[in-house]
Design a protein around this motif. Structure first.
Motif, mmCIF file in Angstrom:
data_model
loop_
_atom_site.group_PDB
_atom_site.id
_atom_site.type_symbol
_atom_site.label_atom_id
_atom_site.label_comp_id
_atom_site.label_asym_id
_atom_site.label_seq_id
_atom_site.Cartn_x
_atom_site.Cartn_y
_atom_site.Cartn_z
ATOM 1 N N ILE A 1 0.839 -1.202 0.000
ATOM 2 C CA ILE A 1 0.000 0.000 0.000
ATOM 3 C C ILE A 1 0.876 1.255 0.000
ATOM 4 C CG2 ILE A 1 -1.584 1.305 1.481
ATOM 5 C CD1 ILE A 1 -2.864 -1.427 2.116
ATOM 6 N N LEU A 2 1.984 1.203 0.757
ATOM 7 C CA LEU A 2 2.939 2.326 0.761
ATOM 8 C C LEU A 2 3.514 2.540 -0.635
ATOM 9 C CD1 LEU A 2 4.052 4.119 3.008
ATOM 10 C CD2 LEU A 2 5.995 2.592 3.140
ATOM 11 N N LEU A 3 3.852 1.423 -1.296
ATOM 12 C CA LEU A 3 4.399 1.477 -2.661
ATOM 13 C C LEU A 3 3.387 2.110 -3.612
ATOM 14 C CD1 LEU A 3 6.933 0.324 -4.047
ATOM 15 C CD2 LEU A 3 5.593 -1.676 -4.593
ATOM 16 N N PHE A 4 2.121 1.692 -3.483
ATOM 17 C CA PHE A 4 1.083 2.223 -4.368
ATOM 18 C C PHE A 4 0.898 3.714 -4.124
ATOM 19 C CE2 PHE A 4 -3.381 3.104 -5.319
ATOM 20 C CZ PHE A 4 -3.387 2.759 -6.650
ATOM 21 N N ARG A 5 1.019 4.131 -2.853
ATOM 22 C CA ARG A 5 0.824 5.544 -2.540
ATOM 23 C C ARG A 5 1.941 6.381 -3.145
ATOM 24 N NH1 ARG A 5 0.379 5.874 3.461
ATOM 25 N NH2 ARG A 5 -1.562 4.707 3.298
ATOM 26 N N ASN A 6 3.169 5.834 -3.159
ATOM 27 C CA ASN A 6 4.307 6.622 -3.625
ATOM 28 C C ASN A 6 4.527 6.524 -5.129
ATOM 29 O OD1 ASN A 6 5.164 7.750 -1.183
ATOM 30 N ND2 ASN A 6 6.079 5.815 -0.593
ATOM 31 N N ARG A 7 4.231 5.362 -5.738
ATOM 32 C CA ARG A 7 4.568 5.157 -7.151
ATOM 33 C C ARG A 7 3.349 5.019 -8.029
ATOM 34 N NH1 ARG A 7 10.162 3.492 -7.464
ATOM 35 N NH2 ARG A 7 9.737 3.424 -9.681
ATOM 36 N N ALA A 8 2.142 4.923 -7.450
ATOM 37 C CA ALA A 8 0.892 4.724 -8.189
ATOM 38 C C ALA A 8 0.932 3.462 -9.034
ATOM 39 C CB ALA A 8 0.549 5.933 -9.054
#
Lengths: 100, 166
Positions: free
Chosen positions: A81-88
């Motif tokens: 989820i952190l990855l999705f927030r930062n890299r979409a």
């Protein structure tokens, strides 16, 4: 009454399916699902040997593996989820900041 | 073939097919639902092998909690649907490696445990036996796993929290 190698072959098949999933999938959540398949294969082996050797220790270690898997999924999905927030994007082959 | 082996053959067939479906499905939600079937068949295998506590824990924790977590993860990260976006370009290498792993494991298994071996009497490790052994012989690992779960809980909250400062 059951023959041990049948159970072990089922476990080996689950593990191989997990290996394929980890190698072939791009979506990080799908990679985590494949890792769960591999951990389940380990649990099947532990319980099968526990049952055939008439020793309860294997069952207890299967329970420990289940607890570790639960912790792993919690942390893994937080990272995704952190990855999705930062890299979409959660495609594992697009996350290459540490690749030289 | 005994009755338990017939039952196990059905369970293993369902589990293997759904495991393949998990790693090949084109829709992420379908993959999560196939994962439910694969985990249920593993739980049924535990029950068949006489591990009743491990079987119910498998069904409660995996099907009840972990798959729900996966579905939440899928909902919070909108994933495109389709083979080209879900699989990478090295799919065939992965298939080759997985087939090699299965062939190696199958060779080792039939080498160590011949397929025509005597069937073993299933050990019924009831919940009381498991509990007694866990709190008599495995207290330290139990405490360690409790600490690990606490650390994972805190870590997941810290990681997924939105940073308010910046």
């Amino acid at each position: 009454m059951i023959r041990l190698p049948f159970v072990l072959l089922f476990s080996a098949f689950l593990f191989s399916a997990g290996v394929y999933g980890v190698l072939a999938r791009r979506n990080a959540v799908m990679v985590l699902m494949a890792i769960e398949l591999m951990l389940n294969a380990v649990n099947v082996n532990l319980v099968a040997f526990s049952s055939s050797l008439h020793d309860v220790g294997g069952q207890i270690f299967a329970l420990f593996v289940i607890a570790v898997a639960a912790a792993e999924v919690g942390i893994g999905l937080a990272i995704v989820i952190l990855l999705f927030r930062n890299r979409a994007s959660i495609n594992v082959d697009e996350v290459n900041l540490l690749k030289w | 073939m005994t009755a338990q082996e017939y039952a196990f053959a059905v369970i293993a067939a369902v589990g293997s097919i759904s495991a393949i479906a998990v790693v090949t499905a084109r829709n992420v939600v379908h993959a999560a639902l196939y994962l439910v079937v694969a985990l249920l068949s593993v739980g049924a295998t535990f029950l068949l092998l006489g591990a009743e506590f491990a079987g119910w824990v498998q069904i409660l924790i995996y099907v009840g909690a972990i798959v729900i977590l996966f579905l939440f993860g899928l909902m919070l990260t909108k994933a495109p649907i389709g083979r080209d976006t879900l699989d990478n370009t090295h799919r065939w290498v992965g298939l080759l490696v997985a087939a090699g792993v299965f062939a190696g494991l199958a060779f080792l298994i039939q080498d160590a445990f011949p397929l025509d071996a005597e069937p073993f009497e299933v050990f019924h490790g009831s919940t009381s036996v498991v509990g007694e052994s866990m709190f008599r012989d495995f207290v330290l690992p139990f405490e360690a796993i409790s600490f690990l779960l606490l650390a994972a809980l805190i870590g997941a909250i810290v990681l997924a929290r939105k940073d308010e400062g910046n």
